[in-house]
Design a protein around this motif. Sequence first.
Motif, mmCIF file in Angstrom:
data_model
loop_
_atom_site.group_PDB
_atom_site.id
_atom_site.type_symbol
_atom_site.label_atom_id
_atom_site.label_comp_id
_atom_site.label_asym_id
_atom_site.label_seq_id
_atom_site.Cartn_x
_atom_site.Cartn_y
_atom_site.Cartn_z
ATOM 1 N N ASP A 193 0.813 -1.209 0.000
ATOM 2 C CA ASP A 193 0.000 0.000 0.000
ATOM 3 C C ASP A 193 0.849 1.262 0.000
ATOM 4 N N THR A 194 2.109 1.141 0.420
ATOM 5 C CA THR A 194 2.986 2.307 0.531
ATOM 6 C C THR A 194 3.581 2.736 -0.805
ATOM 7 N N VAL A 195 3.384 1.939 -1.857
ATOM 8 C CA VAL A 195 3.911 2.281 -3.177
ATOM 9 C C VAL A 195 2.756 2.736 -4.065
ATOM 10 N N PRO A 196 2.804 3.955 -4.628
ATOM 11 C CA PRO A 196 1.737 4.401 -5.535
ATOM 12 C C PRO A 196 1.565 3.424 -6.686
ATOM 13 N N MET A 197 0.335 3.163 -7.069
ATOM 14 C CA MET A 197 0.082 2.125 -8.064
ATOM 15 C C MET A 197 0.709 2.436 -9.418
ATOM 16 N N ASP A 198 0.673 3.708 -9.840
ATOM 17 C CA ASP A 198 1.272 4.028 -11.130
ATOM 18 C C ASP A 198 2.795 3.858 -11.089
#
Length: 353
Positions: free
Chosen positions: A149-154
């Motif tokens: 969750d800590t990494v932006p999806m894009d």
Amino acid sequence: MEKEGLPALGWAARDTSGHLSPYSFSRRVQEDDDVTIKVLFCGICHTDLHIAKNDWGNTLYPVVPGHEIVGVVTDIGRGVDGFKIGETVGVGYFVGSCRTCISCSKGYENYCAKLELTSNGVGRDGENTRGGFSDVLVVNQDYVLRVPDTVPMDGAAPLLCAGVTVYTPMMRHGLNAPGKHLGVVGLGGLGHLAIKFGKAFGMTVTVISSSPAKRQEALDRLGADAFLLSSDPEEMKAAAGTMDGIIDTVSAGHPIVPLLDVLSPMGQIVLVGGPSEPLELPAYAIVPGGKGIVGNLVGSIRDCQAMLDFAGKHGITADVEVVKMDYVNTAVQRLQRNDVRYRFVIDVAGSQL
């Protein structure tokens, strides 16, 4: 009565022009061990360019590219126990392997001779595989990854190919220890991530490039410790024997001997860019110092999950330019000119397919 496949919409290339346009097709029927994924984002890799234009002579037209995929689980088979509906997940370079060969049994399924590629391969149903330039995937649970969750999806999408491609050999060849000196050849989609992982490992990182214009970008924005201009013989001579290892991300032909000269004894160059031109490698360049050249192809599922977890812990994400699907042909043209810092990512869910 035979079930119908899942309707899918994507963009496909139909000939060697590589031009992509809307394409309707069917995904295979979800089986007990499958996960169905709504595609949210998909990175554009140089491999996608080569496949679309049949540069390697193996394209299965019509081809839907894309193997840097982030999405959300929308359905699971009865035998799936590792994922739940609504979870953010990723799919990388491959979606299957034989599971029985030496490579698979040792956890290196990325080197399986029967690797099932996410795009432009042949799937378990005998049909051509179609990648993430589309709205939905059906994937065996063992080849699906959890995205922190800590990494932006894009920004997470390129990690699934570019990220694991540099992370895996750094782990495998001991280029992950604080205080060691890492050289990164090329400052692009792979190179900028190699810098980020190297710094997160606590290493000294030097960018090696033939372009003096990239010096400030490497030092000031990406946080490299030093910049080495490969076209300057004096700079290269001064750096001789100083690096423990080099990650070479350049896909165009370039001299390899000057890079070997900057390695310390027993150091290795890891090729991840894969130039098509043969390497010129005189024995004197490697024998006296016990130096070596190795290659790396992405990473295993285990490697990729470890990379994502590490990225989530250390806040590592790719630098991306997000585009809609109707911009993809322009993005491909810009990528050919290296006109992107540093990875295009398609907002698939936000596009009109």
